[in-house]
Scaffold this active site. Structure first.
Site, short mmCIF file in Angstrom:
data_model
loop_
_atom_site.label_atom_id
_atom_site.label_comp_id
_atom_site.label_asym_id
_atom_site.label_seq_id
_atom_site.Cartn_x
_atom_site.Cartn_y
_atom_site.Cartn_z
N HIS B 26 0.83 -1.20 0.00
CA HIS B 26 0.00 0.00 0.00
C HIS B 26 0.87 1.25 0.00
O HIS B 26 1.28 1.73 1.05
CB HIS B 26 -0.90 0.00 1.24
CG HIS B 26 -1.79 -1.21 1.32
ND1 HIS B 26 -1.34 -2.46 1.71
CD2 HIS B 26 -3.12 -1.36 1.06
CE1 HIS B 26 -2.34 -3.32 1.69
NE2 HIS B 26 -3.43 -2.69 1.30
N ILE B 186 -10.43 8.91 0.57
CA ILE B 186 -10.41 7.76 -0.35
C ILE B 186 -10.41 6.48 0.46
O ILE B 186 -9.68 6.36 1.44
CB ILE B 186 -9.13 7.80 -1.23
CG1 ILE B 186 -9.18 8.97 -2.21
CG2 ILE B 186 -8.92 6.47 -1.98
CD1 ILE B 186 -10.19 8.83 -3.33
N HIS B 260 -4.07 3.13 -3.44
CA HIS B 260 -4.23 2.63 -2.07
C HIS B 260 -3.51 1.30 -1.84
O HIS B 260 -2.67 1.20 -0.96
CB HIS B 260 -5.72 2.45 -1.74
CG HIS B 260 -5.96 1.63 -0.52
ND1 HIS B 260 -5.88 2.15 0.75
CD2 HIS B 260 -6.22 0.30 -0.36
CE1 HIS B 260 -6.09 1.19 1.63
NE2 HIS B 260 -6.31 0.06 1.00
N GLU B 414 -18.02 -4.23 24.22
CA GLU B 414 -17.17 -5.42 24.35
C GLU B 414 -15.98 -5.37 23.40
O GLU B 414 -14.86 -5.72 23.77
CB GLU B 414 -17.98 -6.70 24.08
CG GLU B 414 -19.14 -6.93 25.03
CD GLU B 414 -20.39 -6.17 24.63
OE1 GLU B 414 -20.39 -5.52 23.56
OE2 GLU B 414 -21.38 -6.20 25.40
N HIS B 477 -28.57 -15.24 24.46
CA HIS B 477 -27.48 -15.04 25.41
C HIS B 477 -26.69 -16.31 25.73
O HIS B 477 -25.68 -16.23 26.42
CB HIS B 477 -28.03 -14.45 26.72
CG HIS B 477 -28.43 -13.00 26.62
ND1 HIS B 477 -29.31 -12.54 25.68
CD2 HIS B 477 -28.05 -11.92 27.35
CE1 HIS B 477 -29.47 -11.23 25.83
NE2 HIS B 477 -28.71 -10.82 26.83
#
Lengths: 677, 677
Positions: B26, B186, B260, B414, B477
């Site tokens: 990149h 971008i 990129h 979390e 759960h």
């Protein structure tokens, strides 16, 4: 006392009684939110006798722990849920589980409880409605003009998944989405002051949402009603209505976290009933006036549905083609012969990456299936998810697409995407919706995938870059545990196709499914088209791809990119006179569903089986005696170097196969398919 | 050309050359961010010869794909990373993998690449620094005054995990955190206009961050330097510096997404080198003036470290107790005999939920281990993670705690919590940090847990409500796949203790570990203290808890809450003269590490083995011949009803055990521990 007040008190006390009967549950939010529920449901179009009416308004309880509120509303409105059900709140085999489950309870749109998901489902429902309306509405024929309403609490707002979807909803200008924030300043740890002091309103303004505030959200029905009217006037933004409420309104412990998740004490319930003018010696009371009030609204709504049915009948005459298409979708049918659009390959066809083969399928289906909609979490050129003919789903004012578009630019928001996908799937109208990302980042969306599986929503994940075969991006991007994770998740198909025919099989199953999410793991690297594969065979989830003998010395079981390596290894072994069959198992779930006889024909007794997959061996012992895989993290390098380094070459696989044969020589080999129960 | 400009061009071209050599990577972000990196590193205190100096400033590259930039900086500054390493960018066995890996490369603070994680790690590093400084700084002794700097891109900002941590960082007033947003508009799908049009600045203001804008972020070094100075003046907020940059600055494709993630073309590199005044025929060039410039800064920094060493020497004299404690922590040692604080139980002790036993351990260790710090994702009263003596980690101005506090109110976040935990663990100083949530919601944080494992950070998850035993909250759960998921993740200990001694063993291992994350799965319901358990035995990960015979008819293998059921089932079978041993495997990872002899002594040949665990059987075939579990979702109801409904009773387990014995009668039974390779 006005009948509205009486109704609200009834809702509150039903919820309190349900929690008390269960001695488990969450009374606080229902007490605070009952007026909003009352005011909102009065504004909504829906028919309890036909909860699937496509033009109904949808209600999502994102703070799903407040389900005693939702169940009470459903009972009061005469859905297929009774006072008896409410009395069995949270008990085994009841229709009133501890959190709302959409596939179990008529009137529950989506399954919630895991925080943050519901608001994202709401974004998906609103997105689907926009697309649906843009596709089918015609001047004078407003086939779809429904709204999606969401209740959410502080917990939902703290979860990042809601940030992702809310940002996208603002970008997409989903003005058909109206969310109510239950701003009660309490979460389980106590005051939200301990961890959640951001300016929520400013944040949602930053997402380009319309904001309305209601100061007395647990009392002022008129203000709530007005807020809804106001929200509906907004033409280019979703609306967040901040309802300031007191958790546990009316309770002796109102305003504290102790009313959040524990039943009220007996004396508290007593004073509450007295305060509300109810007989404290009675429980689960529904005054007749309240029933009458809600039934009146039901009747109005049933007229609305009847009018819609007339409208749709005229529509079918006026627009026979679109009308027939829409009818087909509402019937949950796919177009006749759609599967003929799935490409078929022969070994003469060139080697292609399965992500590329997936692109071919998606492009091929694009015009065949108007219900096919999907996108990528900002990896379009890598996931290859965009059909050439596709139009982007965007607000027309942006000039980037329009609302009839079927390609969604999700941004780098995997979890939000997964939860939005669930909302699209839950909308109805046979939507077949997919989302693309790297397989490794489906894990970011684990919370949403789990809810797809639990609530039986057939979302499709186009999960490319499925192994160390992605090469240089390295171990941060290379899945090791990912397939094991989702294979262990009930009701989840995890396809890892080995070639073009298996890719077509994966999509065939994914598109035909109405109850199972599908994760399709696809390669970055090219794979040959295999001798012995077919859509039909692969559709069994596992089959003998390469049969060297009826009584071979060894069976290789494998998936995806390693199947062709096993075929080559088998050829190497054949040179030494050793017969090794190759079994391809593109999907554990589908294979497990086959008859025991069939499975034993694929993995018979007496033949040692060695699994070969370029990631964790965890779980493969269910289909093999010996496993070859990668139980460490991967590495950064060229794909071919990595395959060599980790031993995934025909020579090494053949050598490991020999080891396996030798190990089992003289031992009794029982098929892993056999079991005691 | 100034030496600064020359240095920046050098950074840019090293990054471009590295990507070109690899033909992968990149280049876009490094080209845009080189000036910021140059200006920032000049302001930072660090010593390449001692990258672990505790008072160094820390740099996090949250947009980890831009690692060619970071590696170039490390090479230029003389870390243990050379031009040769850079020439092998992204190649197998190189020290320059495709994304920065902290455990492999000196100078890389945290492993990044999966978007959104780095900024959260930065929050964790800043949090740890605040706590560290509040604990050890004394008037005249600024032991810790370092900053944490983060580069992040649009992708990081779109990910919800960054929203979670950023909201918390604002709440906690972490003014020692300075983040640079590479605002290049971008992402991979093209312009951020297609999906990311929110007002980021307004959002971060809503989080209560300090905002600074630099208009020419890819050019104006002075403005960048000034922004850093400005940020440091802020006393109660983290800072976001918006750097407007052009991705691929200088390239022919600048400002487009094509720079990129793909190498620049040869002619583009040529014109770039010419433009920057470099010889286009040469690659990997470092002008001497640039080396000299950076070495000068290194020398200054080494003086800083030397001064700090003197300061610390005086500190130890002035504050002998604290000084010794700090020295111990810097040496990575635990206090002598700390493990004596771990409680030990006998079968006479009462039945207690393992979450409660965990609370006892945490309370007991609180005063013994000053490096123990942790919190909960808004489930404190359920996770039982807060020691009675604990002080909350909060900005003192809130009146809710102070920065020396060791209890963190994470909010319902979390994933953010998991990534922050990684940052705390990466800070050094022997921090032992834990986070509490329900086991099911550790999945929300899968992305962060994976990075703990990959980058060898010993974070601890206190994961309560570990099964259907949580009861009424129901299937939304109740974990089914969760243990399989994390057991399949390399280098991850997943403990599911069966009683008090096993809980102590789990914490013993978790606290002693310096390279492995630990998930400790704990029950909501009470469990008896078992005959035959001990910290020592459990520390092997698996052991024979109940031995009925040296040559039993059957072995039950189990974990957590099902072990005592197996003991009872074994007793039932004994009544029929059938001998069934019970093996407890509280942690697969630890058990797998034992010698084959030991494992075979636990799971010998000739004895059929049946696994019993109240969730997915996936993976248990590695330790058993027959599995009993739950391969569907759970249900809402009382825990005892659910255990009965799903067949987890002594009677039914005994019956299934008999089935297993009968099935294997007359068959050769090979221990699953044995394998061909």
């Amino acid at each position: 006392m006005s009948v509205d007040t009486l109704a609200i008190s009834t809702i509150r006390l039903l919820a309190v009684d349900a929690v008390a009967a269960a001695n488990s549950g969450h009374p606080g939010a229902p007490l605070g939110l009952a007026p909003a529920a009352h005011a909102l449901f009065k504004k909504m179009a829906f028919n309890p006798a036909n909860p699937d009416w496509i033009n109904r308004d949808r209600f999502v309880l994102s703070n799903g722990h407040a389900c005693a509120l939702l169940y009470s509303m459903l009972v009061l409105y005469g859905y297929d849920l009774t006072l008896e059900d409410l009395k069995h709140f949270r008990q085994l085999h009841s229709k009133t589980p501890g959190h709302p489950e959409a596939h179990e309870i008529p009137g529950v749109e989506v399954t919630t409880g895991p925080l943050g998901q519901g608001i994202c489902n709401g974004v998906g429902l609103a997105l689907a409605q926009k697309q649906f309306a843009a596709t089918y509405n015609k001047p004078g024929f407003p086939i779809s003009d429904s709204y999606t309403y969401v209740f959410l609490g502080d917990g939902c707002l703290m979860e990042g998944v809601s940030s992702e979807a809310s940002s996208l909803a603002g970008h997409l200008q989903l003005n058909n989405l109206i969310a109510f924030w239950d701003d009660n300043q309490i979460s389980i740890d106590g005051s939200t002051k301990v961890s959640f002091t951001e300016d929520v309103i400013a944040r949602y303004r930053a997402y380009d949402w319309n904001i309305i505030e209601v100061i007395k959200g647990d009392d002022d029905i008129e203000a709530i009603s007005n807020a809804i009217d106001e929200a509906k006037k907004c033409t280019n933004k979703p609306t967040l209505i901040r309802l300031k409420t007191i958790i546990g309104y009316g309770s002796l412990a109102a305003g504290t976290h102790s009313v959040h998740g524990s039943p009220l004490k007996a004396d508290d319930i007593k004073q509450l009933k007295e305060k509300f003018g109810f007989d404290p010696s009675k429980s689960f009371v529904i005054p007749e006036e309240v029933t009458a009030l809600y039934q009146e609204h039901v009747k109005e709504n049933q007229s609305k549905e009847a009018a819609w049915n007339d409208l749709f009948a005229s529509y079918k005459k006026e627009f026979p083609e679109l009308g027939a298409q829409l009818q087909r979708r509402l019937d949950g049918q796919l177009p006749e012969g759609w599967e003929k659009a799935l490409p078929v390959y022969t070994p003469q066809d060139k080697a292609v990456a399965t992500r590329k083969l997936s692109e071919t399928v998606l492009s091929s289906l694009y015009n065949v299936l108007p219900e096919l909609i999907g996108g990528s979490a900002d990896l379009t050129p890598s996931n290859l998810t965009r059909a050439a003919a596709a139009v982007d789903f965007q607000a027309p004012s942006t000039g980037l697409g329009d609302y009839s578009g079927r390609y969604i630019r999700y941004g780098v928001r995997e979890h939000g995407m997964g939860a939005i996908m669930n909302g699209i799937a839950a909308f109805g109208a046979n939507y077949k919706n997919f989302g693309g990302t790297f397989l490794n980042f489906v894990s970011y969306a684990a919370g949403a995938v789990r809810l797809s599986a639990l609530s039986q929503l057939p979302s499709i994940w186009v999960a490319t870059h499925d192994s160390i075969g992605l090469g240089e991006d390295g171990p941060t991007h290379q899945p090791i545990e990912t397939l094991a994770h989702f294979r262990a998740l009930p009701n989840t198909a995890v396809w890892r196709p080995a070639d073009g025919n298996e890719v077509s099989a994966a999509y065939k199953q994914a598109i035909e499914s109405t109850t199972t999410p599908h994760i399709i793991a696809l390669t970055r690297q090219n794979l040959p088209q295999l001798e012995g594969s077919s859509i039909e065979k692969a559709s069994k989830g596992g089959y003998i791809l390469c049969k060297k003998s009826d009584t071979p010395d060894l069976t290789f079981v494998s998936s995806g990119s390693e199947v062709s390596i096993c075929v080559d290894a088998s050829a190497k072994l054949a040179e030494q006179g050793i017969k090794a069959n190759v079994v391809s198992i593109p999907d554990f779930l589908t294979f497990n569903k086959q008859s025991e006889d069939y499975k034993l024909s694929v993995l018979p007794d007496g033949v040692p089986i060695m699994s070969v997959e370029v990631m964790s061996t965890f779980g493969w012992s269910k289909f093999s005696h010996q496993q070859f895989g990668i139980n460490t993290f991967g590495a950064s390098g060229k794909a071919e170097d990595l395959y060599k380094y980790f031993g995934f070459t025909p020579d090494n696989i053949a050598a490991k196969g020999l080891d396996t044969i030798n190990f089992y020589k003289g031992k009794q080999v029982i098929s892993p398919i056999r079991c005691a129960f």
